[in-house]
Every structure is written in structure tokens, then in C-alpha cells.
Design an enzyme around this catalytic site. Sequence first.
Site, short mmCIF file in Angstrom:
data_model
loop_
_atom_site.label_atom_id
_atom_site.label_comp_id
_atom_site.label_asym_id
_atom_site.label_seq_id
_atom_site.Cartn_x
_atom_site.Cartn_y
_atom_site.Cartn_z
N TYR A 1 -3.26 5.28 -16.96
CA TYR A 1 -4.47 4.79 -16.30
C TYR A 1 -4.73 3.34 -16.60
O TYR A 1 -4.43 2.86 -17.69
CB TYR A 1 -5.67 5.61 -16.79
N ASP B 1 -10.03 7.31 -25.93
CA ASP B 1 -9.17 6.13 -25.90
C ASP B 1 -9.59 5.06 -26.90
O ASP B 1 -8.77 4.25 -27.33
CB ASP B 1 -9.11 5.54 -24.49
N HIS C 1 -13.94 12.94 -11.55
CA HIS C 1 -12.73 12.71 -10.77
C HIS C 1 -12.10 14.02 -10.31
O HIS C 1 -11.28 14.61 -11.01
CB HIS C 1 -11.73 11.88 -11.58
CU LIG Z 1 -9.77 9.67 -13.12
#
Ligand SMILES: [Cu+2]
Length: 576
Positions: A324, A240, A535
Site C-alpha cells: 500500500y 504500521d 474499504h
Molecule cells: Cu484499503
Amino acid sequence: MVPREAFVVLLEPAQHTTYEAVVSLTADSVISWRSVPDVYAPVTLAEYAECELVTRADPRILEGLERRGITSPERVLVEPWGIGAFTEPEETGRRVAWTLLFYRERSDDNPYAKPIHGLHAIVDLDDMTVVRVEDLGVVSLPPGSGAYAADRVGPLRDDLKPLEVIQPQGPSFEINGWEVRWQRWRVRLGFTAREGLVLHTVGYEEKGRVRPVVWRASVAELFIPYADPRPFQGWRNAFDIGEYGIGIMANSLELGCDCLGEIRYLDVDLVGSDGEPYTIMQAICLHEEDFGLLWKHFDPALNATETRRSRRLVISFIITAGNYEYAFYWYFYQDGTIEFEVKLTGIVLTSALPPGESSAFGTLVAPQTLAGHHQHFLSLRLDMAVDGLRNTVYEVDTEAVPPGPDNPLGNAFRPVKRPLRRESDAQRVIDPLRGRYWLVASRGDRNELGQEPAYKLVPGSNVLLFSDPDASVTQRAAFATRHLWVTPYHPDERFPAGDYPNQHPGGAGLPAWTKADRPIEDTDVVLWYTLGSHHITRPEDWPVMPAERAGFMLKPAGFFDHNPALDVAPSPSEHC
Ligand SMILES: [Cu+2]
């Protein structure tokens, strides 16, 4: 006057060329200008929007949508993603992205509830043309809406009484331009298009002088690999910061309720894709928080209690990176601790499954809606300056002493401190079972107890990459194969996956620089801490994810002679 300079990356799509320039803002002149060969500049916000338009208008995409029963392409969300090293040979030299498509059945639906399976455009961002379209075949759209807005989720709970934070005399910090003073802390703030919030010259005032702790701190990369090996799903990974830049993704916090209390905001100025300046209003938030107990002791003989409450200064900003949200927090405490925390929220990335199917590589969060397992790796670049620029890094493990004459009762354990002398020594992973931490010490003036003044980097929960060492994604994100790297300061070494991770095959940045195996003892050191958040998705992450937290701390260890928060006054409240 301090000369002010700006580093500029310029993109000339018609020439397929990236330029770097340094501009003097004080002299109003261009100091340097060069083209950078063989790199692919990051995706700009304008390209992100244009890519959506050309993809939606492409006849092959329109046909693919029709095959899926979608006749309103304006309701299709197109997300361009960095393609990494997955280009076809004939695409070599072209700056391309690939796309994920999602569909809003209603205009206020959550698009991630209807991932459009198997239809992808590969788009040349310089020419802004669709190079090819891939269609893996139709999977019906999941039935859900994924709605999460207050007016869509049904009756809301109404049993919370008001909780107000009141600071009638205002906050205890002062902001002078970009300099912040709070308690004994001093810090200057900055903001870049690529990294977002940057801390400069973090110091602690003691006995009338400011003792430096950190010269510069920022998040230098944010990398998210996904687990799913299916065609195209295996392409899902994002840098990112290197592929896009998180400063340009910063939220304007004026509309939200992201901070509570007496808040002060800072606006940030950035340059748009068209070269024109623009402002993100209230991008940085500063506020104070009560943080429970600072220290306490009850002396029964005296029937006396001394209690101090902890107050912390919070400096934060929040980005939206596609689906996100990342909220980044720097906390400053009265006991000399600095803490970094990231809160991960927003919407998990989904893919569609045929009815009745499940997958080992994600969790069903709604019918036919697979939230893929993934990881988030932040690389924190910490240019340290503990009591000056000459620092030495030690790894400290705790070891049990073998039973014997020196340990007759078998209870003995002790910390074992080892200096990291060269870059090859300083590529380390956490070891919670040994209580491992890393100490950044000054060999200058010692504290009153004769100890080297130091700060220690204390890991929190963390994880390593699961991708294969030879995988393209691992090669490109080699920094994430270690939790700690230490390098000697070099002004050109800013980004752990290299300056231009977009479409880079890998090996740039930390793995390249550290091949020189430079000495790192008693010098200006830069710590690169990789913070991983693992995650494995849950149904409870859907349709919007409760904030998940990860972080680490920098704690004084011999920097002071005693508890530096001894002089915090008791709370004035008679109830405390
Ligand atoms: Cu995540």
C-alpha cells in the site's frame, strides 16, 4: 543555544532486550539509559530484508513452494507481518513475525497477483530463524500478472494536452531551516522515524503577533484490520506505526511526479538498523495549489462582482507500506482552515481462491484473486494550543426545538454546546445527523464579539471498527473504538496503542491512560482523532488502486472577528 536531545530505542537481539535512551546532541552525552521489560521492539527494515532471506532458504518453505510448482524461490516476495497476540505458548517471550508469500512469475510482474495460498513461516526476528512452517494445502496460483507499468498495459491514451503550473516569481512561502511561513501561517516541521512528518507550533499571524493554534500534530498510529476469518487470513492486521514506523517508509520524491508546480523539498535524516545515519532525499514536499473559489458575491444593483481565488499551502509526504501507499497532506488555507487528508493508493492485499470460488469477505479482482475487505484507521494526535495552552473542548450537536410556544412554526433548530469535563466524557463518536463537531476553545481573551476564540474539529467521512469488542484485534486497537478522545497533555503519552504495540495483547495507550479519568477542562488538551477509511474492495482497485481520500478539518470558529480572508487581493488576471 537550545539544547537538542534525541530519544533512542535500541534493540539488542542477542539479549532479547529493548533499551531506551535519551542522548544530548549538544552536549554529546547520554542523559538516560534503561532496559524496557516485557516489550517487543518494532520490526526494523533490516530485519524485514533478512526475514525474506531466511524464509526463502528454509527447506520446509522450499518443499512447500515445490508442491505449488514454484522452483525459483528468488522470485518469491516474503512479507513479514506483526503476529499480534497469535503466538503459540512456546513462543512466549520470543520476538516473532509471520509471513505472507507472493510470487512473481516474470521479474516485472506484480507479486500481489500471485498470492501463495496457505504457506506461512513464523520467524524469530531476534535469532533470525524460522520457528515453524504452516502449510494449509495447495491452491493453484491465480493466472494473472497484475501488471500496471506503462510498458505492460497496452496502448496508452494520448489525448491529454499539456497543463503547466508556472510561478515565474517562485512560490509565496519561505523556508528558513525547518520553519515555514506562508501568508499569515507559521509552522515548524519535524520528522520522526515512527510518525514521519510532524507539525510544530502552528500559528496564525494577526495584528503583528502570532496566535498559536496547534502545538504539535502527527499521525500517531495507522491500523489496518482485515475481514476474512479463514485460518491465517484472520491474522491479517497491521499497526504500521507501532509495529514498523512510517517515517522509515517515506518515499524519496525526487523521482516521482507527486507534486506539481514550484516545489521545495526537505531531506530527512534517520538512523538505520545498524545505528548509522542515512538521508531520505526529498522526503517532504511543499508546494502551493490553486484551490478554486475562496469567496464571491455579485451585487446586481451595482452590477459588481467581488471574487477571490483560494490558494493553499500543501505539506506532504508519501510512504510505501508493503503493498500500500499512503500519501499524507496538511493543507493550510487563507481563511484560517487547516485540513488533513490521506490518499490511499498502491495495491490491495490479495489471497488466492480455488477456481470458481468467491467469498463474502473480499471481492474477486481477477480470476482466483480475492482482494480482502478491510479498514484503515489513522489516529491523529493533535496537541492543541488555541490562543495558548489552556483550552476547553466542547461537543456541539444541533438539535431541533420541539414545536410549541417557542417554536410555533416548527422550523427551529439550534446548536447545543456541552463541555467535555473529564476523560470519561471525552470518548466520543461522530454523529453526522446531528452535525456534530468538537470545539477547542480558549477562555482567555475573547474576540471583538465577546466570543471565546476557538477552532472546531470537523469530521469528514468516517467509520468504526467492525471487529467484535472481545476480539484480540479490537483489544489491541481500542483507540479505534472511538473517534475522539481528549486527554490532558502528558509528555509520555504519545502513541494511542501504547509505546510498543508489536505483540502487545492490548489495553495499552488511550484505554489505560484514561482510566484515571483526569479533568480536561481549561488545560493543555490533546485531541486524538480516529479517522477511518472503509474499504470494501472493487474490481476497479486492481491492479493498482486509484487514490481514495479521507480527512478532516480544523476550522476557526470565533477565533477571528470576521472572515480572515477578506484582505486577499483580487486575482490580477483580467479574465477573473
Ligand atoms: Cu484499503
